[in-house]
Write a protein that holds these residues in place. Sequence first.
Motif, PDB file in Angstrom:
ATOM      1  N   PRO A  32      20.166  23.955  16.391  1.00 11.28           N
ATOM      2  CA  PRO A  32      18.941  24.232  17.160  1.00 11.28           C
ATOM      3  C   PRO A  32      19.229  24.878  18.518  1.00 11.28           C
ATOM      4  O   PRO A  32      18.471  25.758  18.956  1.00 11.28           O
ATOM      5  N   PHE A  33      20.323  24.488  19.184  1.00 11.51           N
ATOM      6  CA  PHE A  33      20.624  25.054  20.499  1.00 11.51           C
ATOM      7  C   PHE A  33      21.132  26.483  20.380  1.00 11.51           C
ATOM      8  O   PHE A  33      20.808  27.338  21.210  1.00 11.51           O
ATOM      9  N   ALA A  34      21.910  26.766  19.348  1.00 11.72           N
ATOM     10  CA  ALA A  34      22.355  28.143  19.122  1.00 11.72           C
ATOM     11  C   ALA A  34      21.170  29.038  18.775  1.00 11.72           C
ATOM     12  O   ALA A  34      21.114  30.204  19.180  1.00 11.72           O
ATOM     13  N   ARG A  35      20.220  28.503  18.051  1.00 10.52           N
ATOM     14  CA  ARG A  35      19.017  29.261  17.718  1.00 10.52           C
ATOM     15  C   ARG A  35      18.216  29.569  18.982  1.00 10.52           C
ATOM     16  O   ARG A  35      17.691  30.683  19.141  1.00 10.52           O
ATOM     17  N   ASP A  36      18.125  28.601  19.888  1.00 14.92           N
ATOM     18  CA  ASP A  36      17.467  28.847  21.176  1.00 14.92           C
ATOM     19  C   ASP A  36      18.147  29.981  21.922  1.00 14.92           C
ATOM     20  O   ASP A  36      17.488  30.857  22.490  1.00 14.92           O
ATOM     21  N   ARG A  37      19.476  29.942  21.962  1.00 18.30           N
ATOM     22  CA  ARG A  37      20.224  30.999  22.648  1.00 18.30           C
ATOM     23  C   ARG A  37      19.879  32.357  22.073  1.00 18.30           C
ATOM     24  O   ARG A  37      19.638  33.319  22.819  1.00 18.30           O
ATOM     25  N   ASP A  38      19.836  32.462  20.766  1.00 20.07           N
ATOM     26  CA  ASP A  38      19.547  33.742  20.131  1.00 20.07           C
ATOM     27  C   ASP A  38      18.128  34.210  20.434  1.00 20.07           C
ATOM     28  O   ASP A  38      17.877  35.410  20.627  1.00 20.07           O
ATOM     29  N   GLU A  93      25.214  27.254  27.491  1.00 20.23           N
ATOM     30  CA  GLU A  93      25.089  28.706  27.509  1.00 20.23           C
ATOM     31  C   GLU A  93      23.627  29.130  27.454  1.00 20.23           C
ATOM     32  O   GLU A  93      23.209  30.069  28.143  1.00 20.23           O
ATOM     33  N   THR A  94      22.827  28.450  26.662  1.00 18.65           N
ATOM     34  CA  THR A  94      21.421  28.786  26.506  1.00 18.65           C
ATOM     35  C   THR A  94      20.665  28.643  27.819  1.00 18.65           C
ATOM     36  O   THR A  94      19.910  29.536  28.228  1.00 18.65           O
ATOM     37  N   VAL A  95      20.853  27.510  28.490  1.00 16.37           N
ATOM     38  CA  VAL A  95      20.180  27.300  29.774  1.00 16.37           C
ATOM     39  C   VAL A  95      20.649  28.338  30.786  1.00 16.37           C
ATOM     40  O   VAL A  95      19.852  28.870  31.572  1.00 16.37           O
ATOM     41  N   ALA A  96      21.943  28.658  30.770  1.00 19.76           N
ATOM     42  CA  ALA A  96      22.479  29.663  31.690  1.00 19.76           C
ATOM     43  C   ALA A  96      21.848  31.032  31.446  1.00 19.76           C
ATOM     44  O   ALA A  96      21.471  31.733  32.391  1.00 19.76           O
ATOM     45  N   LEU A  97      21.723  31.428  30.203  1.00 15.42           N
ATOM     46  CA  LEU A  97      21.143  32.736  29.883  1.00 15.42           C
ATOM     47  C   LEU A  97      19.669  32.813  30.277  1.00 15.42           C
ATOM     48  O   LEU A  97      19.168  33.887  30.612  1.00 15.42           O
ATOM     49  N   ALA A  98      18.980  31.677  30.253  1.00 12.95           N
ATOM     50  CA  ALA A  98      17.539  31.673  30.518  1.00 12.95           C
ATOM     51  C   ALA A  98      17.193  31.516  31.986  1.00 12.95           C
ATOM     52  O   ALA A  98      16.048  31.793  32.376  1.00 12.95           O
ATOM     53  N   HIS A  99      18.132  31.117  32.823  1.00 11.52           N
ATOM     54  CA  HIS A  99      17.764  30.590  34.140  1.00 11.52           C
ATOM     55  C   HIS A  99      17.092  31.608  35.062  1.00 11.52           C
ATOM     56  O   HIS A  99      16.377  31.229  35.985  1.00 11.52           O
ATOM     57  N   ASP A 100      17.288  32.902  34.843  1.00 14.09           N
ATOM     58  CA  ASP A 100      16.710  33.913  35.738  1.00 14.09           C
ATOM     59  C   ASP A 100      15.602  34.738  35.098  1.00 14.09           C
ATOM     60  O   ASP A 100      15.187  35.757  35.657  1.00 14.09           O
ATOM     61  N   LEU A 101      15.085  34.319  33.948  1.00 11.94           N
ATOM     62  CA  LEU A 101      14.093  35.130  33.243  1.00 11.94           C
ATOM     63  C   LEU A 101      12.824  35.355  34.058  1.00 11.94           C
ATOM     64  O   LEU A 101      12.124  36.343  33.860  1.00 11.94           O
ATOM     65  N   GLY A 102      12.503  34.452  34.982  1.00 11.13           N
ATOM     66  CA  GLY A 102      11.264  34.570  35.733  1.00 11.13           C
ATOM     67  C   GLY A 102      11.372  35.327  37.033  1.00 11.13           C
ATOM     68  O   GLY A 102      10.370  35.462  37.760  1.00 11.13           O
ATOM     69  N   HIS A 103      12.558  35.831  37.361  1.00  8.68           N
ATOM     70  CA  HIS A 103      12.697  36.564  38.617  1.00  8.68           C
ATOM     71  C   HIS A 103      11.934  37.881  38.562  1.00  8.68           C
ATOM     72  O   HIS A 103      12.029  38.626  37.593  1.00  8.68           O
ATOM     73  N   PRO A 104      11.189  38.187  39.620  1.00  9.25           N
ATOM     74  CA  PRO A 104      10.484  39.473  39.694  1.00  9.25           C
ATOM     75  C   PRO A 104      11.444  40.588  40.083  1.00  9.25           C
ATOM     76  O   PRO A 104      12.637  40.324  40.344  1.00  9.25           O
TER      77      PRO A 104
END
Length: 392
Positions: A32-38, A93-104
Amino acid sequence: MPSIPPRASYAERPTASRGRKVAEPESRTRTPFARDRDRIIHATAFRRLKEKTQVFVAHEGDHFRTRLTHSLEVAQIARSLATALGLDADLAETVALAHDLGHPPFGHAGEDELQIQMEDFGGFDHNVQTFRVVTRLERRYPRFDGLNLTWETLEGIVKHNGPVADRLDRPSWTAVAEFDRAYDLRLSTWASAEAQVAALADDIAYNNHDVDDGVAAGLFTLEDLTQIPLIGPHVASALQAFPDCDRSIIRLEAVRRMIGAMVDDVLAETRRRAAAGKVQTPEDVRNLGHALVAFSRDTAEDLARLRAFLMERMYRHWRVNRTRSQARRMLAEMFLLFLAEPDVLPEDWGTRAAERDQAGRARVVCDYIAGMTDRYAIEEHRRLFHLDVWAF
């Protein structure tokens, strides 16, 4: 070859995941966590990070960090830290990849301006915007909005820096509060060790790479760094070891050594805290009362002094300030125009804006601007405010 540490007893286990808000069949080939990353890697918001500012505007040079390259560097460090600690590397890795998605666009300048423009309409917070991206704004699936990530990934995204229950009464956190009422993320506790690893990996990556970019941009020199904690000893040792080496290589060698030293410090301090707190389970991590994954006190103090140097010599440098000023003016002008004339927004955005009251319309405008890349924001502003784009 170094051996891979055994799985820590307090690591998250994908087989024990609390699942997703909307139930889905499990993947045949991925945890499930690898799927989130993808899902994050394939998200539109992730692709847009390639031309969003880290410190310098994306068009200022091909070698400076963008939010995308920064996110990849954070993910690499997070995965290495998690593996060394016996944690679930996919979740970190998943949380790291997602952490800046909301930056303008335009980095902190863009965030500061959207906070000002949204002050009367619920505010703006880039961490909440990241949460909104993965729970609402990404539209890729027929059965739900957002990415329908696992509970553990959502928890890590929203509270990787610590508990956030005290923020829920802030207008800018309304989206998180509403989601939490329907799907409890236990916002008063700490996040998993994997999410905490992602947060520390972010600190390691951006401090080291801002040093690298600052020297490369000519904002300060290697000699300026020799008396600065953390980086100074590594600059001095690299210069001593390779006196005839090109300065650009010395810079990279010093940064590489500092990353290694900070990683070693986090590993030692985290193991010390786990032993002292008798941490045995993921629940022990959440209820420890303080961060499990952390820098030692000495390193944290040295890091504060390095950040003060970067604030003075880089983040507030007149060249950076000039770009920040331009960026804020562009975003302010576009925000006010779109709010007053939503019919000039692209059709789908304009339709959404027209259906809402003033506060709702402002949020749609904010979402549209926050999703822009630096380059798109510059081009959109030019189309809206400069007659030279009309080729007569």
